[in-house]
Design a protein around this motif. Structure first.
Motif, PDB file in Angstrom:
ATOM      1  N   PRO A   1       0.811  -1.232   0.000  1.00 28.71           N
ATOM      2  CA  PRO A   1       0.000   0.000   0.000  1.00 28.71           C
ATOM      3  C   PRO A   1       0.838   1.274   0.000  1.00 28.71           C
ATOM      4  CG  PRO A   1      -0.969  -1.604   1.477  1.00 28.71           C
ATOM      5  CD  PRO A   1       0.348  -2.185   1.024  1.00 28.71           C
ATOM      6  N   ASN A   2       2.028   1.241   0.630  1.00 28.65           N
ATOM      7  CA  ASN A   2       2.885   2.430   0.652  1.00 28.65           C
ATOM      8  C   ASN A   2       3.227   2.895  -0.761  1.00 28.65           C
ATOM      9  OD1 ASN A   2       2.866   2.180   3.402  1.00 28.65           O
ATOM     10  ND2 ASN A   2       4.968   1.436   3.580  1.00 28.65           N
TER      11      ASN A   2
ATOM     12  N   THR B   1       0.292   5.106  -1.604  1.00 28.48           N
ATOM     13  CA  THR B   1      -0.004   6.247  -0.726  1.00 28.48           C
ATOM     14  C   THR B   1       1.171   7.211  -0.612  1.00 28.48           C
ATOM     15  OG1 THR B   1       0.729   5.014   1.238  1.00 28.48           O
ATOM     16  CG2 THR B   1      -1.613   4.855   0.631  1.00 28.48           C
TER      17      THR B   1
ATOM     18  N   GLY C   1       3.602   2.873   6.556  1.00 34.22           N
ATOM     19  CA  GLY C   1       2.152   2.991   6.521  1.00 34.22           C
ATOM     20  C   GLY C   1       1.551   2.925   7.913  1.00 34.22           C
TER      21      GLY C   1
ATOM     22  N   ALA D   1      -4.805   2.336   5.888  1.00 36.91           N
ATOM     23  CA  ALA D   1      -5.127   2.599   4.482  1.00 36.91           C
ATOM     24  C   ALA D   1      -6.128   1.558   3.986  1.00 36.91           C
ATOM     25  CB  ALA D   1      -3.863   2.545   3.633  1.00 36.91           C
ATOM     26  N   ASN D   2      -7.070   2.006   3.177  1.00 36.39           N
ATOM     27  CA  ASN D   2      -8.080   1.102   2.633  1.00 36.39           C
ATOM     28  C   ASN D   2      -7.420   0.104   1.693  1.00 36.39           C
ATOM     29  OD1 ASN D   2     -10.256  -0.062   1.103  1.00 36.39           O
ATOM     30  ND2 ASN D   2     -11.536   1.656   1.778  1.00 36.39           N
TER      31      ASN D   2
ATOM     32  N   ILE E   1      -6.915   0.436  -2.267  1.00 41.28           N
ATOM     33  CA  ILE E   1      -5.929   1.248  -2.994  1.00 41.28           C
ATOM     34  C   ILE E   1      -4.861   0.384  -3.652  1.00 41.28           C
ATOM     35  CG2 ILE E   1      -6.276   3.201  -1.437  1.00 41.28           C
ATOM     36  CD1 ILE E   1      -3.488   2.524  -0.256  1.00 41.28           C
TER      37      ILE E   1
ATOM     38  N   ASP F   1       2.868  -1.899   8.028  1.00 36.16           N
ATOM     39  CA  ASP F   1       1.447  -1.547   8.016  1.00 36.16           C
ATOM     40  C   ASP F   1       0.540  -2.761   8.199  1.00 36.16           C
ATOM     41  OD1 ASP F   1       1.834  -2.776   5.592  1.00 36.16           O
ATOM     42  OD2 ASP F   1       1.031  -1.142   4.371  1.00 36.16           O
TER      43      ASP F   1
END
Length: 506
Positions: A58-59, A62, A67, A71-72, A75, A106
Protein backbone atom coordinates in the motif's frame (compact mmCIF):
# COMPACT_ATOMS: atom_id res chain seq x y z
CA UNK A 1 64.74 -74.91 -3.36
CA UNK A 2 67.26 -72.15 -3.90
CA UNK A 3 65.36 -71.04 -6.99
CA UNK A 4 62.13 -70.82 -4.94
CA UNK A 5 63.87 -68.68 -2.29
CA UNK A 6 65.32 -66.46 -5.00
CA UNK A 7 61.88 -66.09 -6.60
CA UNK A 8 60.34 -65.25 -3.18
CA UNK A 9 62.84 -62.48 -2.50
CA UNK A 10 62.33 -61.15 -6.03
CA UNK A 11 58.59 -60.78 -5.57
CA UNK A 12 59.11 -59.44 -2.01
CA UNK A 13 61.45 -56.78 -3.37
CA UNK A 14 58.95 -55.82 -6.08
CA UNK A 15 56.16 -55.60 -3.47
CA UNK A 16 58.30 -53.48 -1.14
CA UNK A 17 59.25 -51.06 -3.92
CA UNK A 18 55.60 -50.82 -4.89
CA UNK A 19 54.62 -50.00 -1.31
CA UNK A 20 57.36 -47.39 -1.03
CA UNK A 21 56.26 -45.86 -4.32
CA UNK A 22 52.61 -45.84 -3.27
CA UNK A 23 53.55 -44.35 0.09
CA UNK A 24 55.54 -41.56 -1.53
CA UNK A 25 52.61 -40.69 -3.82
CA UNK A 26 50.12 -40.30 -0.98
CA UNK A 27 48.63 -36.81 -0.75
CA UNK A 28 49.22 -34.54 2.18
CA UNK A 29 45.91 -34.12 4.08
CA UNK A 30 44.10 -30.82 3.91
CA UNK A 31 44.73 -28.51 6.86
CA UNK A 32 42.28 -28.70 9.71
CA UNK A 33 39.47 -26.10 9.42
CA UNK A 34 39.39 -23.44 12.11
CA UNK A 35 36.13 -22.82 13.94
CA UNK A 36 33.59 -21.35 13.58
CA UNK A 37 32.52 -22.60 10.14
CA UNK A 38 29.60 -21.66 7.89
CA UNK A 39 26.65 -24.00 7.50
CA UNK A 40 25.82 -25.19 3.98
CA UNK A 41 23.00 -22.59 3.84
CA UNK A 42 25.33 -19.77 4.94
CA UNK A 43 27.99 -20.87 2.47
CA UNK A 44 25.54 -20.83 -0.44
CA UNK A 45 24.25 -17.43 0.71
CA UNK A 46 27.74 -15.88 0.87
CA UNK A 47 28.76 -17.22 -2.53
CA UNK A 48 25.61 -15.60 -3.99
CA UNK A 49 27.14 -12.11 -3.42
CA UNK A 50 24.05 -10.03 -4.33
CA UNK A 51 20.30 -10.16 -3.65
CA UNK A 52 17.46 -7.88 -4.74
CA UNK A 53 14.99 -6.50 -2.19
CA UNK A 54 11.45 -5.72 -3.39
CA UNK A 55 9.57 -3.27 -1.16
CA UNK A 56 5.99 -3.29 -2.39
CA UNK A 57 2.54 -2.73 -0.85
CA UNK A 58 0.00 0.00 0.00
CA UNK A 59 2.89 2.43 0.65
CA UNK A 60 3.58 2.27 -3.09
CA UNK A 61 0.16 3.83 -3.69
CA UNK A 62 0.00 6.25 -0.73
CA UNK A 63 3.46 7.77 -1.33
CA UNK A 64 4.59 6.81 2.18
CA UNK A 65 7.38 4.81 3.80
CA UNK A 66 5.85 3.61 7.07
CA UNK A 67 2.15 2.99 6.52
CA UNK A 68 -0.30 3.53 9.36
CA UNK A 69 -2.12 0.25 8.90
CA UNK A 70 -5.33 2.15 8.25
CA UNK A 71 -5.13 2.60 4.48
CA UNK A 72 -8.08 1.10 2.63
CA UNK A 73 -7.04 -2.22 1.00
CA UNK A 74 -8.81 -1.12 -2.18
CA UNK A 75 -5.93 1.25 -2.99
CA UNK A 76 -3.70 -1.72 -3.76
CA UNK A 77 -4.26 -2.25 -7.48
CA UNK A 78 -1.08 -2.79 -9.55
CA UNK A 79 -2.84 -3.25 -12.89
CA UNK A 80 0.27 -4.41 -14.79
CA UNK A 81 2.02 -6.45 -12.11
CA UNK A 82 4.53 -8.83 -13.67
CA UNK A 83 6.67 -10.76 -11.18
CA UNK A 84 8.52 -12.41 -14.08
CA UNK A 85 9.81 -8.95 -15.06
CA UNK A 86 11.17 -8.41 -11.54
CA UNK A 87 12.92 -11.77 -11.51
CA UNK A 88 14.36 -11.45 -15.02
CA UNK A 89 15.83 -8.04 -14.23
CA UNK A 90 17.35 -9.44 -11.04
CA UNK A 91 18.84 -12.41 -12.88
CA UNK A 92 20.18 -10.33 -15.78
CA UNK A 93 21.84 -7.97 -13.27
CA UNK A 94 23.65 -10.76 -11.42
CA UNK A 95 21.46 -11.11 -8.32
CA UNK A 96 21.25 -14.61 -6.88
CA UNK A 97 17.90 -14.19 -5.07
CA UNK A 98 14.95 -11.84 -4.57
CA UNK A 99 13.38 -10.92 -1.21
CA UNK A 100 9.81 -9.60 -1.05
CA UNK A 101 8.15 -7.58 1.71
CA UNK A 102 5.33 -10.10 2.13
CA UNK A 103 4.12 -7.95 5.05
CA UNK A 104 5.58 -4.58 5.96
CA UNK A 105 4.95 -2.54 9.14
CA UNK A 106 1.45 -1.55 8.02
CA UNK A 107 0.33 -5.18 8.37
CA UNK A 108 -0.99 -5.51 4.80
CA UNK A 109 -0.28 -9.01 3.43
CA UNK A 110 0.69 -9.60 -0.19
CA UNK A 111 -0.79 -13.08 0.03
CA UNK A 112 -4.38 -14.07 0.99
CA UNK A 113 -3.69 -14.87 4.64
CA UNK A 114 -6.34 -16.85 6.48
CA UNK A 115 -5.61 -14.92 9.69
CA UNK A 116 -6.49 -11.37 8.60
CA UNK A 117 -8.69 -9.54 6.11
CA UNK A 118 -6.02 -6.89 5.65
CA UNK A 119 -4.52 -8.48 2.55
CA UNK A 120 -4.72 -8.74 -1.22
CA UNK A 121 -8.02 -10.63 -0.95
CA UNK A 122 -9.65 -7.34 0.20
CA UNK A 123 -8.16 -5.32 -2.68
CA UNK A 124 -9.31 -4.59 -6.22
CA UNK A 125 -6.26 -6.32 -7.70
CA UNK A 126 -7.17 -9.53 -9.55
CA UNK A 127 -10.70 -9.00 -8.17
CA UNK A 128 -9.48 -10.06 -4.75
CA UNK A 129 -8.16 -13.41 -6.02
CA UNK A 130 -4.51 -12.40 -6.48
CA UNK A 131 -1.40 -13.57 -4.63
CA UNK A 132 1.83 -11.61 -5.13
CA UNK A 133 3.89 -14.14 -3.17
CA UNK A 134 2.64 -17.01 -5.34
CA UNK A 135 3.39 -15.16 -8.57
CA UNK A 136 6.90 -14.25 -7.43
CA UNK A 137 7.58 -17.77 -6.16
CA UNK A 138 6.58 -19.22 -9.53
CA UNK A 139 8.70 -16.71 -11.47
CA UNK A 140 11.75 -17.26 -9.26
CA UNK A 141 11.51 -21.03 -9.55
CA UNK A 142 11.23 -20.84 -13.33
CA UNK A 143 14.26 -18.51 -13.55
CA UNK A 144 16.32 -20.61 -11.14
CA UNK A 145 17.01 -17.94 -8.53
CA UNK A 146 16.27 -18.07 -4.81
CA UNK A 147 13.24 -16.60 -3.04
CA UNK A 148 13.28 -14.76 0.27
CA UNK A 149 10.42 -13.27 2.29
CA UNK A 150 10.19 -10.44 4.82
CA UNK A 151 7.47 -10.71 7.45
CA UNK A 152 7.59 -7.59 9.60
CA UNK A 153 7.36 -8.24 13.35
CA UNK A 154 5.96 -4.75 13.89
CA UNK A 155 2.31 -4.68 12.78
CA UNK A 156 0.39 -1.38 12.90
CA UNK A 157 -2.93 -2.90 11.82
CA UNK A 158 -3.64 -5.99 13.93
CA UNK A 159 -5.45 -5.27 17.20
CA UNK A 160 -3.64 -8.11 18.97
CA UNK A 161 -0.29 -6.37 18.52
CA UNK A 162 0.98 -5.59 22.03
CA UNK A 163 -0.62 -8.70 23.55
CA UNK A 164 2.38 -10.97 23.89
CA UNK A 165 0.97 -14.49 23.56
CA UNK A 166 -1.85 -13.59 21.18
CA UNK A 167 0.35 -11.71 18.70
CA UNK A 168 3.13 -14.30 18.77
CA UNK A 169 0.57 -16.97 17.91
CA UNK A 170 -0.73 -14.75 15.09
CA UNK A 171 2.76 -14.09 13.74
CA UNK A 172 3.78 -17.76 13.85
CA UNK A 173 0.60 -18.75 12.03
CA UNK A 174 1.32 -16.29 9.22
CA UNK A 175 4.94 -17.43 9.09
CA UNK A 176 3.74 -21.02 8.74
CA UNK A 177 1.51 -20.01 5.81
CA UNK A 178 4.44 -18.42 4.00
CA UNK A 179 6.84 -21.28 4.64
CA UNK A 180 4.50 -24.13 3.68
CA UNK A 181 2.60 -22.87 0.62
CA UNK A 182 5.23 -21.39 -1.69
CA UNK A 183 7.96 -23.98 -2.18
CA UNK A 184 11.57 -23.58 -1.12
CA UNK A 185 12.42 -20.34 0.70
CA UNK A 186 16.10 -19.35 0.77
CA UNK A 187 15.95 -16.44 3.23
CA UNK A 188 13.59 -15.22 5.92
CA UNK A 189 14.09 -11.55 6.73
CA UNK A 190 13.25 -10.03 10.13
CA UNK A 191 14.15 -6.78 11.84
CA UNK A 192 13.53 -4.85 15.02
CA UNK A 193 12.14 -1.71 13.38
CA UNK A 194 9.43 0.05 15.39
CA UNK A 195 8.43 3.69 15.72
CA UNK A 196 8.83 5.70 18.92
CA UNK A 197 5.87 5.58 21.25
CA UNK A 198 4.47 2.36 19.77
CA UNK A 199 3.09 -0.46 21.91
CA UNK A 200 5.57 -2.56 23.83
CA UNK A 201 5.83 -6.04 22.41
CA UNK A 202 7.84 -9.12 23.34
CA UNK A 203 8.69 -11.30 20.37
CA UNK A 204 9.38 -15.02 20.87
CA UNK A 205 12.40 -14.90 18.56
CA UNK A 206 13.89 -18.24 19.58
CA UNK A 207 10.56 -19.95 18.90
CA UNK A 208 10.29 -18.19 15.54
CA UNK A 209 13.80 -19.24 14.55
CA UNK A 210 13.19 -22.86 15.52
CA UNK A 211 9.99 -22.99 13.48
CA UNK A 212 11.62 -21.40 10.44
CA UNK A 213 14.51 -23.89 10.48
CA UNK A 214 12.03 -26.72 10.94
CA UNK A 215 9.81 -25.71 8.01
CA UNK A 216 12.56 -24.44 5.69
CA UNK A 217 15.84 -26.14 6.65
CA UNK A 218 17.67 -24.63 3.63
CA UNK A 219 16.79 -21.04 4.56
CA UNK A 220 19.03 -18.53 6.31
CA UNK A 221 17.45 -16.18 8.84
CA UNK A 222 18.41 -12.51 8.74
CA UNK A 223 18.08 -10.12 11.69
CA UNK A 224 20.18 -7.57 13.56
CA UNK A 225 21.73 -10.48 15.46
CA UNK A 226 21.36 -13.48 13.16
CA UNK A 227 21.07 -16.36 13.87
CA UNK A 228 22.38 -17.02 10.35
CA UNK A 229 22.93 -13.60 8.76
CA UNK A 230 23.39 -10.27 10.51
CA UNK A 231 22.56 -6.69 9.58
CA UNK A 232 25.61 -4.56 8.84
CA UNK A 233 24.32 -1.77 11.09
CA UNK A 234 23.44 0.91 8.52
CA UNK A 235 21.13 1.37 5.54
CA UNK A 236 23.83 2.77 3.28
CA UNK A 237 25.12 -0.65 2.21
CA UNK A 238 28.58 -0.04 3.70
CA UNK A 239 30.55 -2.57 5.72
CA UNK A 240 33.49 -1.77 7.97
CA UNK A 241 36.96 -1.86 6.39
CA UNK A 242 37.53 -4.76 8.78
CA UNK A 243 34.68 -7.25 8.53
CA UNK A 244 34.70 -10.69 10.12
CA UNK A 245 32.04 -13.32 9.52
CA UNK A 246 32.89 -14.28 13.10
CA UNK A 247 30.47 -12.89 15.65
CA UNK A 248 29.21 -13.45 19.19
CA UNK A 249 25.45 -13.63 19.13
CA UNK A 250 25.40 -13.16 22.90
CA UNK A 251 26.78 -9.64 22.32
CA UNK A 252 23.91 -8.71 20.00
CA UNK A 253 20.21 -8.04 20.44
CA UNK A 254 17.64 -7.57 17.70
CA UNK A 255 16.81 -3.88 17.54
CA UNK A 256 19.59 -2.93 19.95
CA UNK A 257 23.05 -3.92 18.68
CA UNK A 258 26.03 -1.58 18.61
CA UNK A 259 26.46 -0.59 14.92
CA UNK A 260 30.26 -0.75 15.07
CA UNK A 261 30.08 -4.34 16.32
CA UNK A 262 27.72 -5.24 13.48
CA UNK A 263 29.95 -3.57 10.90
CA UNK A 264 33.21 -5.19 11.95
CA UNK A 265 32.21 -8.54 13.44
CA UNK A 266 34.51 -10.13 15.99
CA UNK A 267 37.91 -11.69 15.37
CA UNK A 268 37.38 -13.74 18.52
CA UNK A 269 33.75 -14.58 17.76
CA UNK A 270 32.40 -18.05 18.50
CA UNK A 271 29.57 -17.93 15.93
CA UNK A 272 29.58 -17.71 12.13
CA UNK A 273 27.16 -14.88 11.31
CA UNK A 274 28.17 -13.09 8.07
CA UNK A 275 26.86 -9.63 7.28
CA UNK A 276 24.30 -8.37 4.78
CA UNK A 277 24.45 -4.77 3.50
CA UNK A 278 21.01 -3.38 2.67
CA UNK A 279 20.47 -0.16 0.73
CA UNK A 280 17.83 1.17 -1.66
CA UNK A 281 18.46 2.16 -5.25
CA UNK A 282 16.25 5.20 -4.52
CA UNK A 283 16.17 7.59 -1.53
CA UNK A 284 13.16 5.73 -0.12
CA UNK A 285 12.47 2.03 0.27
CA UNK A 286 9.13 2.17 -1.52
CA UNK A 287 8.65 3.62 -5.00
CA UNK A 288 7.82 7.31 -5.18
CA UNK A 289 7.20 9.11 -8.46
CA UNK A 290 9.20 12.14 -7.30
CA UNK A 291 12.39 10.15 -6.62
CA UNK A 292 15.15 9.02 -8.97
CA UNK A 293 17.59 6.12 -8.66
CA UNK A 294 21.23 6.41 -7.66
CA UNK A 295 23.69 6.52 -10.57
CA UNK A 296 25.36 3.27 -11.58
CA UNK A 297 28.80 4.44 -10.45
CA UNK A 298 27.41 4.87 -6.91
CA UNK A 299 26.11 1.29 -6.97
CA UNK A 300 29.57 0.19 -8.06
CA UNK A 301 31.06 2.02 -5.09
CA UNK A 302 28.59 0.27 -2.75
CA UNK A 303 29.54 -3.06 -4.35
CA UNK A 304 33.19 -2.48 -3.44
CA UNK A 305 32.21 -1.63 0.13
CA UNK A 306 29.83 -4.56 0.63
CA UNK A 307 30.70 -7.57 -1.53
CA UNK A 308 34.28 -6.33 -1.55
CA UNK A 309 34.32 -6.38 2.25
CA UNK A 310 33.10 -9.94 2.83
CA UNK A 311 29.36 -9.16 2.79
CA UNK A 312 26.29 -9.74 0.66
CA UNK A 313 24.93 -6.69 -1.20
CA UNK A 314 21.13 -6.45 -0.74
CA UNK A 315 19.87 -3.79 -3.14
CA UNK A 316 16.26 -2.66 -2.88
CA UNK A 317 14.61 -2.07 -6.27
CA UNK A 318 10.96 -1.22 -5.54
CA UNK A 319 8.24 -1.97 -8.14
CA UNK A 320 6.14 1.05 -9.09
CA UNK A 321 2.37 1.52 -8.77
CA UNK A 322 1.82 -0.30 -12.06
CA UNK A 323 3.50 -3.36 -10.60
CA UNK A 324 6.64 -3.09 -12.71
CA UNK A 325 10.24 -2.10 -12.05
CA UNK A 326 10.64 1.38 -13.54
CA UNK A 327 12.62 2.02 -16.72
CA UNK A 328 14.85 4.47 -14.84
CA UNK A 329 15.89 1.76 -12.42
CA UNK A 330 16.36 -0.82 -15.17
CA UNK A 331 18.72 1.49 -17.04
CA UNK A 332 20.85 2.05 -13.92
CA UNK A 333 21.00 -1.69 -13.22
CA UNK A 334 22.09 -2.37 -16.79
CA UNK A 335 24.87 0.23 -16.52
CA UNK A 336 25.96 -1.16 -13.14
CA UNK A 337 26.07 -4.69 -14.52
CA UNK A 338 28.07 -3.59 -17.56
CA UNK A 339 30.60 -1.75 -15.37
CA UNK A 340 31.02 -4.69 -13.02
CA UNK A 341 31.41 -7.20 -15.85
CA UNK A 342 33.84 -4.95 -17.70
CA UNK A 343 36.10 -4.72 -14.65
CA UNK A 344 36.02 -8.26 -13.33
CA UNK A 345 35.85 -10.27 -16.55
CA UNK A 346 39.60 -9.84 -17.16
CA UNK A 347 41.85 -11.03 -14.34
CA UNK A 348 45.29 -9.69 -15.24
CA UNK A 349 46.92 -11.93 -12.63
CA UNK A 350 46.34 -14.91 -14.93
CA UNK A 351 49.25 -13.64 -17.06
CA UNK A 352 51.65 -14.07 -14.14
CA UNK A 353 54.00 -16.84 -13.11
CA UNK A 354 53.03 -17.47 -9.48
CA UNK A 355 55.34 -18.74 -6.77
CA UNK A 356 55.17 -18.84 -2.99
CA UNK A 357 57.33 -18.77 0.14
CA UNK A 358 56.35 -22.39 0.87
CA UNK A 359 53.83 -25.09 -0.09
CA UNK A 360 52.05 -27.46 2.24
CA UNK A 361 53.62 -30.90 1.84
CA UNK A 362 55.76 -29.44 -0.95
CA UNK A 363 53.26 -30.78 -3.49
CA UNK A 364 52.61 -27.95 -5.89
CA UNK A 365 49.78 -29.70 -7.73
CA UNK A 366 47.56 -29.97 -4.64
CA UNK A 367 48.27 -26.84 -2.55
CA UNK A 368 50.50 -24.92 -4.95
CA UNK A 369 50.31 -21.17 -5.66
CA UNK A 370 48.85 -21.66 -9.17
CA UNK A 371 45.58 -22.60 -7.48
CA UNK A 372 44.92 -18.91 -6.74
CA UNK A 373 44.32 -18.28 -10.46
CA UNK A 374 41.41 -20.75 -10.59
CA UNK A 375 37.96 -19.82 -9.30
CA UNK A 376 36.25 -22.08 -6.78
CA UNK A 377 36.71 -23.22 -3.20
CA UNK A 378 37.99 -26.72 -3.91
CA UNK A 379 41.54 -25.54 -4.72
CA UNK A 380 43.67 -23.09 -2.77
CA UNK A 381 47.24 -22.20 -1.89
CA UNK A 382 48.32 -23.51 1.50
CA UNK A 383 51.75 -22.73 2.96
CA UNK A 384 53.84 -25.27 4.82
CA UNK A 385 53.10 -25.45 8.53
CA UNK A 386 54.99 -23.43 11.17
CA UNK A 387 56.41 -20.83 8.78
CA UNK A 388 57.61 -17.34 9.68
CA UNK A 389 56.34 -15.76 6.46
CA UNK A 390 53.41 -16.26 4.11
CA UNK A 391 54.06 -14.76 0.66
CA UNK A 392 52.74 -15.15 -2.88
CA UNK A 393 55.03 -13.87 -5.68
CA UNK A 394 53.76 -12.80 -9.11
CA UNK A 395 56.17 -12.29 -12.01
CA UNK A 396 54.99 -10.91 -15.36
CA UNK A 397 56.73 -11.06 -18.73
CA UNK A 398 55.50 -7.56 -19.56
CA UNK A 399 54.43 -4.61 -17.46
CA UNK A 400 50.93 -4.97 -16.08
CA UNK A 401 48.74 -2.01 -15.09
CA UNK A 402 45.91 -2.31 -12.55
CA UNK A 403 44.10 -0.44 -9.78
CA UNK A 404 42.03 -3.16 -8.09
CA UNK A 405 43.18 -6.12 -5.99
CA UNK A 406 40.93 -9.08 -5.19
CA UNK A 407 41.63 -11.78 -2.59
CA UNK A 408 39.42 -14.66 -1.50
CA UNK A 409 39.72 -17.22 1.24
CA UNK A 410 38.19 -20.73 1.09
CA UNK A 411 35.68 -19.83 3.80
CA UNK A 412 34.47 -23.40 4.22
CA UNK A 413 37.82 -23.81 6.04
CA UNK A 414 37.11 -20.82 8.31
CA UNK A 415 38.07 -17.15 8.09
CA UNK A 416 41.78 -16.79 8.84
CA UNK A 417 43.50 -13.67 7.51
CA UNK A 418 43.61 -10.64 9.83
CA UNK A 419 45.94 -8.41 7.78
CA UNK A 420 47.87 -8.38 4.51
CA UNK A 421 49.66 -6.04 2.12
CA UNK A 422 50.77 -5.89 -1.51
CA UNK A 423 54.26 -4.80 -2.62
CA UNK A 424 55.78 -3.97 -6.00
CA UNK A 425 59.45 -4.08 -6.94
CA UNK A 426 60.99 -0.73 -7.88
CA UNK A 427 62.57 -0.44 -11.28
CA UNK A 428 66.34 0.06 -11.00
CA UNK A 429 66.97 -0.45 -7.29
CA UNK A 430 65.01 -3.71 -7.09
CA UNK A 431 63.69 -2.75 -3.67
CA UNK A 432 60.17 -3.68 -2.62
CA UNK A 433 57.65 -0.89 -2.03
CA UNK A 434 54.30 -1.28 -0.30
CA UNK A 435 51.31 -0.51 -2.52
CA UNK A 436 48.29 -1.15 -0.34
CA UNK A 437 47.35 -2.72 3.00
CA UNK A 438 44.19 -4.40 4.21
CA UNK A 439 42.81 -6.27 7.17
CA UNK A 440 40.23 -9.05 6.84
CA UNK A 441 39.55 -11.00 3.63
CA UNK A 442 36.83 -13.65 4.02
CA UNK A 443 34.74 -14.63 1.01
CA UNK A 444 35.97 -11.67 -1.05
CA UNK A 445 38.11 -8.59 -0.46
CA UNK A 446 38.36 -5.84 -3.07
CA UNK A 447 40.78 -2.93 -2.68
CA UNK A 448 40.88 0.02 -5.08
CA UNK A 449 44.02 2.10 -5.38
CA UNK A 450 44.17 5.87 -5.62
CA UNK A 451 46.37 5.56 -8.69
CA UNK A 452 47.15 2.95 -11.32
CA UNK A 453 49.98 0.58 -10.40
CA UNK A 454 52.37 -0.54 -13.13
CA UNK A 455 54.73 -3.41 -12.40
CA UNK A 456 56.37 -6.67 -13.49
CA UNK A 457 56.98 -8.02 -9.99
CA UNK A 458 54.49 -8.19 -7.12
CA UNK A 459 54.24 -9.96 -3.83
CA UNK A 460 51.22 -10.47 -1.59
CA UNK A 461 52.20 -10.79 2.05
CA UNK A 462 49.91 -12.09 4.77
CA UNK A 463 51.02 -10.26 7.90
CA UNK A 464 48.72 -11.76 10.51
CA UNK A 465 46.31 -14.70 10.60
CA UNK A 466 44.38 -16.76 13.14
CA UNK A 467 46.22 -19.83 11.83
CA UNK A 468 48.03 -20.78 8.61
CA UNK A 469 46.37 -18.65 5.90
CA UNK A 470 44.72 -20.17 2.85
CA UNK A 471 44.04 -18.24 -0.37
CA UNK A 472 41.62 -19.54 -2.98
CA UNK A 473 41.74 -16.68 -5.50
CA UNK A 474 43.81 -13.65 -6.43
CA UNK A 475 42.78 -11.05 -8.97
CA UNK A 476 44.18 -7.86 -10.48
CA UNK A 477 41.86 -5.60 -12.48
CA UNK A 478 41.58 -2.23 -14.17
CA UNK A 479 38.61 -0.11 -13.07
CA UNK A 480 38.07 2.83 -15.45
CA UNK A 481 34.79 3.93 -13.87
CA UNK A 482 35.44 4.78 -10.23
CA UNK A 483 37.14 8.13 -10.78
CA UNK A 484 40.65 6.91 -10.04
CA UNK A 485 43.50 9.10 -11.18
CA UNK A 486 44.90 8.08 -14.55
CA UNK A 487 48.49 8.71 -13.39
CA UNK A 488 50.60 5.58 -13.71
CA UNK A 489 52.47 5.76 -10.40
CA UNK A 490 53.24 3.47 -7.54
CA UNK A 491 51.52 4.41 -4.29
CA UNK A 492 51.50 3.51 -0.64
CA UNK A 493 48.28 3.46 1.39
CA UNK A 494 48.77 3.10 5.12
CA UNK A 495 46.29 1.66 7.55
CA UNK A 496 44.18 3.92 9.69
CA UNK A 497 45.04 4.24 13.36
CA UNK A 498 41.85 2.35 14.14
CA UNK A 499 42.90 -0.58 11.97
CA UNK A 500 46.38 -0.60 13.49
CA UNK A 501 44.83 -0.82 16.97
CA UNK A 502 42.57 -3.68 15.86
CA UNK A 503 45.58 -5.62 14.55
CA UNK A 504 47.50 -4.95 17.76
CA UNK A 505 44.60 -6.29 19.83
CA UNK A 506 44.28 -9.53 17.86
Amino acid sequence: MNSQITLFFFFFSILSLSQISNSSSLLKPHPCPILPLPSSQQLQWQLGSMAMFLHFGPNTFTDSEWGTGKANPSIFNPTHLNASQWVQIAKDSGFSRVILTAKHHDGFCLWPSEYTDYSVKSSQWRNGAGDVVAELASAAKEAGIGLGLYLSPWDRHEQCYGKTLEYNEFYLSQMTELLTKYGEIKEVWLDGAKGDGEKDMEYFFDTWFSLIHQLQPKAVIFSDAGPDVRWIGDEAGLAGSTCWSLFNRTNAKIGDTEPSYSQEGDGYGQDWVPAECDVSIRPGWFWHASESPKPAVQLLDIYYNSVGRNCLFLLNVPPNSSGLISEQDIKVLEEFSEMKNSIFSNNLARKAFVNSSSIRGDQSSQFGPKNVLEEGLDKYWAPEENQNEWVLYLEFKDLVSFNVLEIREPIHMGQRIASFHLETRKTGSGEWERVVSGTTVGNKRLLRFLNVVESRSLKLVVDKARTDPLISYLGLYMDKFSGSSRNTTKITITRTLKEEQQLHDL
